[in-house]
Design a protein around this motif. Structure first.
Motif, mmCIF file in Angstrom:
data_model
loop_
_atom_site.group_PDB
_atom_site.id
_atom_site.type_symbol
_atom_site.label_atom_id
_atom_site.label_comp_id
_atom_site.label_asym_id
_atom_site.label_seq_id
_atom_site.Cartn_x
_atom_site.Cartn_y
_atom_site.Cartn_z
ATOM 1 N N VAL A 167 10.606 65.058 80.579
ATOM 2 C CA VAL A 167 9.222 65.260 80.144
ATOM 3 C C VAL A 167 8.895 66.707 79.818
ATOM 4 O O VAL A 167 9.669 67.619 80.104
ATOM 5 N N ARG A 168 7.706 66.879 79.272
ATOM 6 C CA ARG A 168 7.163 68.212 79.007
ATOM 7 C C ARG A 168 6.761 68.859 80.333
ATOM 8 O O ARG A 168 6.324 68.188 81.268
ATOM 9 N N ALA A 169 6.865 70.160 80.407
ATOM 10 C CA ALA A 169 6.559 70.892 81.634
ATOM 11 C C ALA A 169 5.088 70.804 82.032
ATOM 12 O O ALA A 169 4.754 70.932 83.209
ATOM 13 N N ASP A 170 4.200 70.553 81.067
ATOM 14 C CA ASP A 170 2.766 70.486 81.386
ATOM 15 C C ASP A 170 2.333 69.102 81.876
ATOM 16 O O ASP A 170 1.176 68.904 82.223
ATOM 17 N N GLY A 171 3.256 68.139 81.899
ATOM 18 C CA GLY A 171 2.932 66.806 82.400
ATOM 19 C C GLY A 171 2.246 65.893 81.411
ATOM 20 O O GLY A 171 1.923 64.756 81.740
ATOM 21 N N VAL A 172 2.015 66.377 80.191
ATOM 22 C CA VAL A 172 1.394 65.541 79.162
ATOM 23 C C VAL A 172 2.398 64.480 78.731
ATOM 24 O O VAL A 172 3.580 64.761 78.538
ATOM 25 N N LEU A 173 1.921 63.248 78.587
ATOM 26 C CA LEU A 173 2.792 62.150 78.187
ATOM 27 C C LEU A 173 3.283 62.348 76.761
ATOM 28 O O LEU A 173 2.582 62.914 75.922
#
Length: 128
Positions: free
Chosen positions: A72-78
């Motif tokens: 996943v992306r490091a910012d937690g955005v899906l």
């Protein structure tokens, strides 16, 4: 030719062969336990090769055969365009999520990266 592309001779002999780096990225994705995630950068760091963009490219091209929603992306955005499919997997696996705020576009939750992020823990002996 990119460093991820197999040599011409290898492609001619094995048209379905994955580049070695791609195989390694996909192996890491398969190790991530249900309910946990690694960022693209985490995977690159684990492999001690490439970076987040290279891992993202591998996942975009070849990730459909592994639990892609766990990288996943490091910012937690899906993952844009795959939010609902990923969210179904996260809910089924019990992956920690943060509820979306009222101003969040699409009102979709984010991954709770503090709780969901996996560092390789129990499988660290398989580190490549």
């Amino acid at each position: 030719m990119s460093e991820q592309s197999p040599p011409e001779a290898a492609r001619a002999g094995h048209p379905d062969a994955l580049p070695e780096y791609a195989e390694r990225v996909l192996e890491v994705a398969e190790r991530i336990p249900p309910g946990r995630v690694m960022t693209y950068g985490d995977v690159a760091e684990w492999l001690e090769e490439g970076g987040p963009r290279q891992v993202g490219r591998v996942m975009a091209l070849y990730g459909g055969a592994v639990p892609w929603w766990r990288v996943v992306r490091a910012d937690g955005v899906l993952l844009p365009g795959h939010e609902l499919r990923a969210l179904a997997h996260y809910r089924a696996e019990g992956t920690p999520l943060k509820q979306a705020g009222r101003t969040t576009e699409g009102h979709l939750p984010r991954l709770d990266m503090r709780r969901a992020r996996w560092d390789g823990g129990a499988d660290a002996e398989g580190h490549t």
